[in-house]
Structures are given as structure tokens and as C-alpha cells.
Design an enzyme around this catalytic site. Structure first.
Site, PDB file in Angstrom:
ATOM      1  N   LYS A 203       1.375   0.230  -6.957  1.00 19.13           N
ATOM      2  CA  LYS A 203       1.402   1.689  -6.762  1.00 19.13           C
ATOM      3  C   LYS A 203       1.352   2.436  -8.094  1.00 19.13           C
ATOM      4  CE  LYS A 203       2.900   1.901  -2.067  1.00 19.13           C
ATOM      5  NZ  LYS A 203       3.935   2.130  -1.057  1.00 19.13           N
ATOM      6  N   ARG A 246       6.617  -5.912   0.441  1.00 18.45           N
ATOM      7  CA  ARG A 246       5.233  -5.798   0.924  1.00 18.45           C
ATOM      8  C   ARG A 246       4.329  -5.825  -0.303  1.00 18.45           C
ATOM      9  NH1 ARG A 246       1.540  -1.740   1.583  1.00 18.45           N
ATOM     10  NH2 ARG A 246       0.235  -1.848   3.442  1.00 18.45           N
TER      11      ARG A 246
HETATM   12  N1  HH2 Z   1       2.523   1.505   1.530  1.00 17.92           N
HETATM   13  C1  HH2 Z   1       1.228   1.620   1.876  1.00 17.92           C
HETATM   14  C2  HH2 Z   1       0.839   1.415   3.203  1.00 17.92           C
HETATM   15  N2  HH2 Z   1       1.730   1.068   4.149  1.00 17.92           N
HETATM   16  N3  HH2 Z   1       3.944   0.566   4.769  1.00 17.92           N
HETATM   17  C3  HH2 Z   1       5.237   0.428   4.453  1.00 17.92           C
HETATM   18  N4  HH2 Z   1       6.148   0.065   5.381  1.00 17.92           N
HETATM   19  N5  HH2 Z   1       5.682   0.645   3.175  1.00 17.92           N
HETATM   20  C4  HH2 Z   1       4.842   1.008   2.174  1.00 17.92           C
HETATM   21  O1  HH2 Z   1       5.309   1.220   1.022  1.00 17.92           O
HETATM   22  C5  HH2 Z   1       3.446   1.153   2.482  1.00 17.92           C
HETATM   23  C6  HH2 Z   1       3.034   0.921   3.820  1.00 17.92           C
HETATM   24  C7  HH2 Z   1       0.201   1.968   0.846  1.00 17.92           C
HETATM   25  O2  HH2 Z   1      -0.295   0.799   0.223  1.00 17.92           O
HETATM   26  P1  HH2 Z   1      -1.660   0.014   0.609  1.00 17.92           P
HETATM   27  O3  HH2 Z   1      -1.648  -0.486   2.002  1.00 17.92           O
HETATM   28  O4  HH2 Z   1      -1.878  -1.045  -0.396  1.00 17.92           O
HETATM   29  O5  HH2 Z   1      -2.810   1.094   0.403  1.00 17.92           O
HETATM   30  P2  HH2 Z   1      -3.621   1.997   1.414  1.00 17.92           P
HETATM   31  O6  HH2 Z   1      -2.661   2.828   2.209  1.00 17.92           O
HETATM   32  O7  HH2 Z   1      -4.503   2.812   0.513  1.00 17.92           O
HETATM   33  O8  HH2 Z   1      -4.387   1.080   2.329  1.00 17.92           O
END
Ligand code: HH2
Length: 271
Positions: A203, A246
Site C-alpha cells: 500500500k 492479507r
Molecule cells: N485492501 C484492498 C482490498 N481489499 N480487504 C480487506 N479486508 N482489507 C484490506 O486492507 C483490503 C481489502 C486493496 O488492496 P488490493 O486488493 O491489492 O488492490 P485493489 O483494491 O486495487 O484490487
């Protein structure tokens, strides 16, 4: 928890696993790398991301879920759409991971009518606007209160505590200072008596922390350059009581956690 983003636009690995075969292969790789839970998401929620239609989200997700039907690991579905929750539960999803904490109409009932687990996350605002000017009086206390209120609502709807995981939502309507305060204060959230999930992997807060002015060779880090900082953040989250981290980089995180666990194991390992 290993992340598989089935999106063309996720912030750190968008497009890479958007085709079905590659997503399934990546899921198997994360299993081999040591993940215990797989988190599949078909809509990016990075700051400013464009919302995805229900048809597109289901179109990305369901073929991959079908291809993972006998997958030997629980599958969590990262969605805030009740219709997607319903379909995912129908084909055996083990957990619904909702950045919106089951606040959409019907979401809570859909999960209550199943036996699936649920991760409820704190977010201030929406992904479109959340990073514009997030403000809190006491971020840890406010996030804790929000999560406590959601747990009460879930329990009222018939979702038992043993099915609930809590997440402070790093990066979702939070400045660098808010994220750091939450990581420092993660134990406060643990005091609610439920497992805590921490999602800091790759992040932008980590890029901000590693961009010190006195380091000559520190351009805006590429997402892959955020891996060492992500591992440090995962270890610190576990140290502060997180039960689930995660992450994108499962192997590197598992290696670091293996060292951490060996040192922190109680009683100490015999030598
Ligand atoms: N962060 C993201 C997405 N889903 N769910 C939970 N429970 N906690 C988090 O911190 C979280 C989440 C964002 O990260 P990422 O999936 O890598 O990116 P994107 O939303 O751009 O697909």
C-alpha cells in the site's frame, strides 16, 4: 491470506491475473507458497478506482471460482455487492470479505442465511473519494467503535461471533499518520475479542514511509519495490495481534513469519 486480483486495474498487480487460466495458476502458486486462505477480488477498490458493474464482476469471478471448485484451501471473496455475495456463497465461498462491512441493503441477511465467515472492514467514505481529506478525532477509538457497532448489527441479524473477522481498513480513508496510529493500536481492536485481519501489502503508506529525503536513491517505489516494507508491516501487524495478514507476496511473508514464530514461540524451542 494470499491475494488474487481478477481486475485489469488493481493498484499493484492489475491485469496480471485478469485471465482465467492465469488466475487459477496464481491461486495454486499461492497455495504452494504457504497461504492458508485465498482472497479473490474482481473489483479494484484502490483510491479513485472506477466502480465495476455487477455483470462484469460476476463475469470475472464466477469462471475462476468454478475452476477452483476442489481447491484445498478456504476461498474468501472480496466484494461489497450483495448479488456477488449470494452467488459466491452458492458455490461454496468460505468467507465474504467486505470493505463496506455488510452495510449494503440485504448484505447482512444474505450472509446471515449462510454459514460463511465474514470480514468486516472499516472505511471512511468510498473508494472514489476516501483519500481526499480523511479526518478523525481519535482514529483508533473511532475505528474500534465502528467495528463494535457492526459486530452488534451482525449478531442481531444472527451471525455468530465465531464467523466474524475485523479489519481496520488500512488505506481506506486514512492518512499516513492514521495508518500508523492504527498499526500501533491494533491491540486495541483485538480487545473486541475477535480475530483481526491486517491488509497493508504494497500500500502507498509503505511507499511514503520508505521515501526518506536523505536517501539519494529513493524514487517513487515500484509496487514490487514495496515488498520488503510489506513484510515488515505484516510482521508488525502479527506482533500487534493480527491473526490474518492479507498479502500479495505469500512466500516472502511466510518465510519472515517462520523466523518470527520460531523466535516468539512459547515455550521457547529447545536448543
Ligand atoms: N485492501 C484492498 C482490498 N481489499 N480487504 C480487506 N479486508 N482489507 C484490506 O486492507 C483490503 C481489502 C486493496 O488492496 P488490493 O486488493 O491489492 O488492490 P485493489 O483494491 O486495487 O484490487
Amino acid at each position: 491470506m494470499g491475494i488474487v486480483n481478477l481486475t485489469p486495474d488493481s493498484f499493484s498487480n492489475g491485469g496480471r491475473y485478469a485471465d482465467i487460466e492465469r488466475a487459477i495458476a496464481h491461486a495454486h502458486r499461492l497455495l504452494g507458497d504457504g497461504a492458508d486462505i485465498l482472497d479473490l477480488g474482481a473489483e479494484s477498490t484502490r483510491p479513485g478506482a472506477a466502480p465495476v458493474s455487477l455483470e462484469d464482476e460476476l463475469g470475472r469471478l464466477m469462471p475462476v471460482l468454478a475452476g477452483l471448485r476442489d481447491f484445498p484451501m478456504p476461498i474468501s471473496i472480496d466484494t461489497y455487492k450483495p448479488e456477488v455475495m449470494e452467488e459466491a456463497i452458492r458455490v461454496g465461498a468460505a468467507m465474504i470479505n467486505d470493505i463496506n462491512a455488510l452495510r449494503a441493503p440485504r448484505a447482512i441477511d444474505i450472509v446471515a442465511d449462510s454459514d460463511t465467515g465474514v470480514c468486516v472492514m472499516h472505511m471512511q467514505g468510498t473508494p472514489q473519494t476516501m483519500q481526499q481529506d480523511p479526518r478523525y478525532g481519535d482514529v483508533v477509538a473511532e475505528v474500534k467503535q465502528f467495528l463494535a457497532d457492526r459486530v452488534a448489527a451482525l449478531e442481531d441479524a444472527g451471525i455468530g461471533r465465531e464467523r466474524i473477522v475485523l479489519d481496520p481498513g488500512f488505506g481506506f480513508g486514512k492518512t499516513k499518520a492514521h495508518n500508523l496510529a492504527l498499526l500501533r493500536g491494533l491491540g486495541e481492536l483485538g480487545a473486541l475479542g475477535l480475530p483481526v485481519l491486517a491488509g497493508l501489502s504494497r500500500k502507498s503508506v509503505l511507499a511514503k514511509l520508505t521515501q526518506c529525503e536523505d536517501r539519494k536513491s529513493a524514487p517513487q517505489p515500484e509496487y514490487e519495490d514495496r515488498v520488503p516494507a510489506s513484510i515488515a508491516a505484516a510482521l508488525l501487524a502479527v506482533f500487534k495481534g493480527a491473526r490474518i495478514v492479507r498479502v500479495h507476496d505469500v512466500k516472502a511473508t511466510c518465510d519472515a513469519l517462520a523466523v518470527y514464530s520460531a523466535v516468539m514461540a512459547e515455550p521457547p524451542l529447545a536448543v
